[in-house]
Design a protein around this motif. Structure first.
Motif, short mmCIF file in Angstrom:
data_model
loop_
_atom_site.label_atom_id
_atom_site.label_comp_id
_atom_site.label_asym_id
_atom_site.label_seq_id
_atom_site.Cartn_x
_atom_site.Cartn_y
_atom_site.Cartn_z
N SER A 221 0.85 -1.18 0.00
CA SER A 221 0.00 0.00 0.00
C SER A 221 0.89 1.24 0.00
N TRP A 222 0.79 2.02 -1.08
CA TRP A 222 1.59 3.25 -1.20
C TRP A 222 0.75 4.39 -0.65
N SER A 223 1.08 4.85 0.54
CA SER A 223 0.35 5.94 1.16
C SER A 223 1.10 7.25 1.00
N GLY A 224 0.39 8.35 1.19
CA GLY A 224 1.01 9.66 1.02
C GLY A 224 1.38 9.96 -0.42
N VAL A 225 0.59 9.45 -1.35
CA VAL A 225 0.86 9.67 -2.78
C VAL A 225 0.72 11.15 -3.10
N PRO A 226 1.72 11.76 -3.73
CA PRO A 226 1.61 13.19 -4.05
C PRO A 226 0.47 13.46 -5.03
N ALA A 227 -0.07 14.66 -4.99
CA ALA A 227 -1.12 15.06 -5.93
C ALA A 227 -0.52 15.23 -7.32
N GLY A 228 -1.37 15.20 -8.33
CA GLY A 228 -0.94 15.43 -9.70
C GLY A 228 -0.77 14.14 -10.47
N ASP A 229 -0.35 14.26 -11.73
CA ASP A 229 -0.17 13.12 -12.62
C ASP A 229 1.24 12.56 -12.44
N LEU A 230 1.33 11.27 -12.12
CA LEU A 230 2.61 10.65 -11.82
C LEU A 230 2.88 9.46 -12.72
N TRP A 231 4.17 9.19 -12.98
CA TRP A 231 4.57 7.87 -13.47
C TRP A 231 5.18 7.14 -12.28
N PHE A 232 5.09 5.82 -12.26
CA PHE A 232 5.75 5.06 -11.20
C PHE A 232 6.01 3.64 -11.67
N LEU A 233 6.99 3.00 -11.05
CA LEU A 233 7.35 1.63 -11.37
C LEU A 233 7.85 0.94 -10.12
N VAL A 234 7.84 -0.39 -10.15
CA VAL A 234 8.39 -1.19 -9.07
C VAL A 234 9.51 -2.04 -9.66
N THR A 235 10.64 -2.10 -8.96
CA THR A 235 11.74 -2.95 -9.40
C THR A 235 12.39 -3.59 -8.19
N GLY A 236 13.13 -4.69 -8.44
CA GLY A 236 13.76 -5.41 -7.36
C GLY A 236 15.09 -4.81 -6.94
N VAL A 237 15.49 -5.09 -5.72
CA VAL A 237 16.80 -4.68 -5.20
C VAL A 237 17.42 -5.88 -4.48
N ASP A 238 18.77 -5.84 -4.34
CA ASP A 238 19.45 -6.97 -3.70
C ASP A 238 19.78 -6.72 -2.24
N GLY A 239 19.41 -5.54 -1.72
CA GLY A 239 19.69 -5.23 -0.33
C GLY A 239 21.13 -4.86 -0.07
N ALA A 240 21.93 -4.75 -1.15
CA ALA A 240 23.34 -4.42 -0.99
C ALA A 240 23.74 -3.26 -1.90
N GLY A 241 22.77 -2.44 -2.27
CA GLY A 241 23.08 -1.24 -3.05
C GLY A 241 22.84 -1.33 -4.53
N THR A 242 22.25 -2.46 -5.01
CA THR A 242 22.00 -2.62 -6.44
C THR A 242 20.51 -2.83 -6.67
N GLU A 243 19.99 -2.12 -7.66
CA GLU A 243 18.60 -2.31 -8.06
C GLU A 243 18.55 -2.94 -9.44
#
Length: 275
Positions: A221-243
């Protein structure tokens, strides 16, 4: 009985005056014009409305229900039926024993009876009437909120803790909350992040912010979404500084293949793919 006024009609056989925003042709059942010989139990029913994907539904209409105090206490009901109600009429508004304002605007929440059904019908039901006054109905509108969804392209497989997110979907819960989902089962990363920016910045993918630590359940659940028209994406991370990759667009890797710098990630793996 009742001749031209026997049931609902837009012919206005009693030559009644309509108060704006009611403007002829107005659907009307006129018990007074039907006369002393008519006993009325009249239904005005909409065609079936497909609201299968709706999360909320509202009925609006303008009316004038003129009640006759010396008669049979006539009733003006609004009812809804659908697969949600088991096909039975459910009353959502009852008017009896008093006239409405002239004109009168009604807003009725029919979410419980209509949202999620593909066969919704609304009935304006005037009954228990014998030589009463009338009911005028106009400007009927059914409004539905249908959460928007979107899907990204599906990728193909490789190892690595920073893996992309497949089948991104999103639906707005309220003005500042979006429910986000993705396929984390077929190719799980160590964790996931959400990146977003102003839609007007595309295709440069200038970032406004991020949501870190989405977890690996495949939903957040993404809360506090800013107003206006947005682009967004989800991607994985390794927990060690790499996405992982943000996916490709016409010109190649989105954002030119650079890391976001968000959530402590200074490197980006554009080679990891998922089935």
């Amino acid at each position: 009985g009742g001749g031209a006024a026997a049931t609902w009609t837009t012919a206005n056989p009693g030559l009644r005056t309509f108060s704006a925003p009611l403007v002829a042709p107005v659907a009307m059942v006129d018990s007074d014009n039907a006369g002393t010989g008519a006993s009325q139990n009249e239904e005005l029913i909409t065609p079936a409305i497909n609201l299968a994907t709706a999360s909320s539904v509202t009925l609006d209409f303008d009316q004038f229900f003129r009640w006759y105090s010396g008669g049979t206490v006539e009733i003006a009901d609004v009812d809804v039926r659908s697969s949600v109600t088991g096909g039975a009429w459910v009353n959502v508004l009852r008017q009896q024993g008093a006239s409405s304002p002239n004109p009168d605007h009604k807003t009725v929440d029919i979410t419980a009876q209509a949202a999620g059904a593909a066969d919704v019908q609304i009935r304006f039901h005037y009954y228990q009437a014998a030589f009463e006054w009338w009911w005028q109905v106009d400007n009927v509108r059914v409004s539905a909120v249908v959460p928007a969804t979107c899907n990204n392209a599906v990728c193909t497989s490789a190892p690595g803790g920073a893996k992309p997110a497949n089948a991104l979907g999103a639906s707005r819960v309220d003005p500042t909350t979006i429910a986000v989902s993705w396929d984390a089962a077929s190719c799980t990363a160590t964790d996931y992040e959400l990146l977003y920016g102003n839609l007007a910045s595309l295709p440069s993918y200038t970032l406004l912010g991020s949501v870190c630590g989405l977890g690996t359940s495949g939903s957040a659940s993404w809360s506090g979404v800013p107003a206006g028209d947005l682009w967004f994406l989800v991607t994985g991370v390794d927990g060690a500084g790499t996405e992982a990759t943000w996916g490709t667009a016409t010109a190649g890797e989105r954002n030119g293949g650079s890391a976001s710098g968000q959530c402590g990630n200074a490197a980006r793996n554009n080679g990891a793919t998922c089935p």
